[in-house]
Motif scaffolding. Structure first.
Motif, short mmCIF file in Angstrom:
data_model
loop_
_atom_site.label_atom_id
_atom_site.label_comp_id
_atom_site.label_asym_id
_atom_site.label_seq_id
_atom_site.Cartn_x
_atom_site.Cartn_y
_atom_site.Cartn_z
N ASP A 1 0.86 -1.18 0.00
CA ASP A 1 0.00 0.00 0.00
C ASP A 1 0.90 1.23 0.00
O ASP A 1 2.13 1.12 0.02
N HIS B 1 -9.69 -7.87 -2.00
CA HIS B 1 -9.79 -7.17 -0.72
C HIS B 1 -11.16 -6.52 -0.63
O HIS B 1 -11.59 -5.81 -1.56
N ALA C 1 -6.10 -5.00 6.24
CA ALA C 1 -4.94 -4.72 5.39
C ALA C 1 -3.70 -4.64 6.27
O ALA C 1 -3.60 -3.74 7.12
N ASP D 1 -5.35 -2.97 -1.50
CA ASP D 1 -6.75 -2.59 -1.31
C ASP D 1 -7.35 -2.16 -2.66
O ASP D 1 -6.67 -2.18 -3.70
N ASN D 2 -8.61 -1.79 -2.64
CA ASN D 2 -9.29 -1.46 -3.90
C ASN D 2 -9.38 0.05 -4.11
O ASN D 2 -10.43 0.56 -4.53
N SER E 1 -12.00 -1.62 4.26
CA SER E 1 -11.51 -2.59 5.24
C SER E 1 -10.04 -2.41 5.58
O SER E 1 -9.22 -3.30 5.35
N PRO E 2 -9.66 -1.25 6.14
CA PRO E 2 -8.26 -1.09 6.56
C PRO E 2 -7.87 -2.03 7.69
O PRO E 2 -6.69 -2.33 7.87
#
Length: 357
Positions: free
Chosen positions: A159, A278, A286, A254-255, A282-283
């Motif tokens: 990320d 993912h 991650a 992530d998206n 929704s951190p």
């Protein structure tokens, strides 16, 4: 004074009354024997009178006491129903509504109902039922798609995040020991600095695979992210040859718009790079967001680094200083979070006491 010693002195009073001694004489004798622990004069006279009237038992009379009705089952049920109808009610409001004492209401809430009042938790988003279901389904898929430990060995997650020249220290970091009479430490209100750099980092359960800093003024758009993925692919070939052979490695990100853009998906498809889906918003699922970035930024909070070069140097040193055991622990924690998400039916679970045994 201990109860046994009180009883002993009453027995002595009874004995002395039978010998014909009066109240003052008995009190004086008790003072000679028991000193400061002797019964008070009024208490001695009271028991002398009782024994003269024919009482034989030196123990206290059995007391029926006042029946405790304020914390009875009926009131417990009333408090429970009222609190469940509006969980923001105060103890005073409940007491006034039900005609009970505030101390009784507090006892019922804390001891009988085992409840405590807490502030609302800040979450990234109030999830819709569909988003909760998707989170739950993703975690279930991660657990059942293949042996989960084998899956974690193959995943490379990544990320991006801003790293600031000065980031505000956490409230817990400013805590200091002080004497009761000492003034409380004070600090001025500050904000993040304008000097910052974008860090992009990818790691697996063994350590950092690739990291880089975006050029100044560069936004992480789809075109730039494709170039980052090219460099990541070359890096995997060099530092993880066992994962490169047979295309065994799986990319997890992530998206974000830059990650899910068409040209990015086309690049991943052309190069046969498998992507681990993912769920949105929704951190907490991650690894970069719940492990790597908080861990590294915590060290830098409250410090003035000065310039971009120093920021890059400090962050690179922090990344290199992380041990393999820490990454192993991160991935095991990630696996536990899958279970918590499933048990929570897709809700955010940070700070909740969840039994996943």
């Amino acid at each position: 004074m201990e109860i046994d010693q009180q009883l002993e002195q009453r027995i002595n009073i009874k004995f002395l009354v039978k010998l014909g001694k009066n109240g003052p004489e008995i009190h004086q004798m008790l003072q000679q024997v028991y000193g400061e622990c002797a019964l008070k004069e009024r208490t001695v006279f009271k028991w002398v009178q009782r024994f003269r009237e024919g009482r034989e038992d030196p123990k206290d009379d059995v007391r029926s006491g006042r029946p405790s009705t304020s914390s009875g089952n009926e009131n417990i049920d009333r408090v429970r129903s009222l609190v469940l109808s509006d969980r923001r009610l105060t103890v005073r409001m409940i007491a006034e509504e039900l005609g009970l004492g505030k101390s009784s209401v507090h006892t019922i809430l804390t001891e009988h109902l085992d409840m405590k009042k807490v502030c609302a938790k800040i979450v990234p988003k109030l999830l819709t039922p569909e988003q909760k279901l998707r989170r739950k389904e993703c975690c279930a898929d991660w657990k059942t798609s293949e042996e989960s430990d084998e899956l974690l060995e193959r995943v490379i997650t990544g990320d991006e995040s801003w790293i600031y020249d000065y980031d505000i220290e956490l409230k817990s970091q400013s805590r200091e020991w002080k004497h009761k009479e000492s003034p409380r430490p004070k600090k001025s209100r500050k904000s993040k600095s304008k000097i910052k750099v974008m860090l992009l980092v990818f790691f697996d359960c063994h350590g950092i695979v690739h990291h880089e800093f975006a050029p100044e003024g560069q936004t992480v758009n789809a075109a730039f992210y494709v170039e980052v993925l090219k460099r990541l692919r070359d890096r995997v070939r060099r530092v993880r040859p066992e994962m490169w052979e047979g295309r065994r490695w799986i990319l997890h990100h992530d998206n974000a718009p830059a990650h899910s853009a068409l040209i990015v998906r086309q690049f991943l498809a052309r190069n046969s790079i498998t992507v681990l889906e993912h769920p949105p918003y929704s951190p907490d699922l991650a690894p970069c967001d719940f492990f790597l970035f908080p861990k590294c930024k915590l060290v830098l909070r409250g410090r003035h680094l000065g310039d971009v070069t120093t920021i890059k140097s400090e962050m690179t040193s922090l990344l290199k200083g992380l041990r393999e055991a820490e990454f192993q622990g991160c991935f095991q924690q990630w696996k536990q979070r899958w279970d918590k998400c499933i048990v929570s039916n897709g809700e955010y679970f940070e700070g909740d006491h969840i039994d996943v045994s």
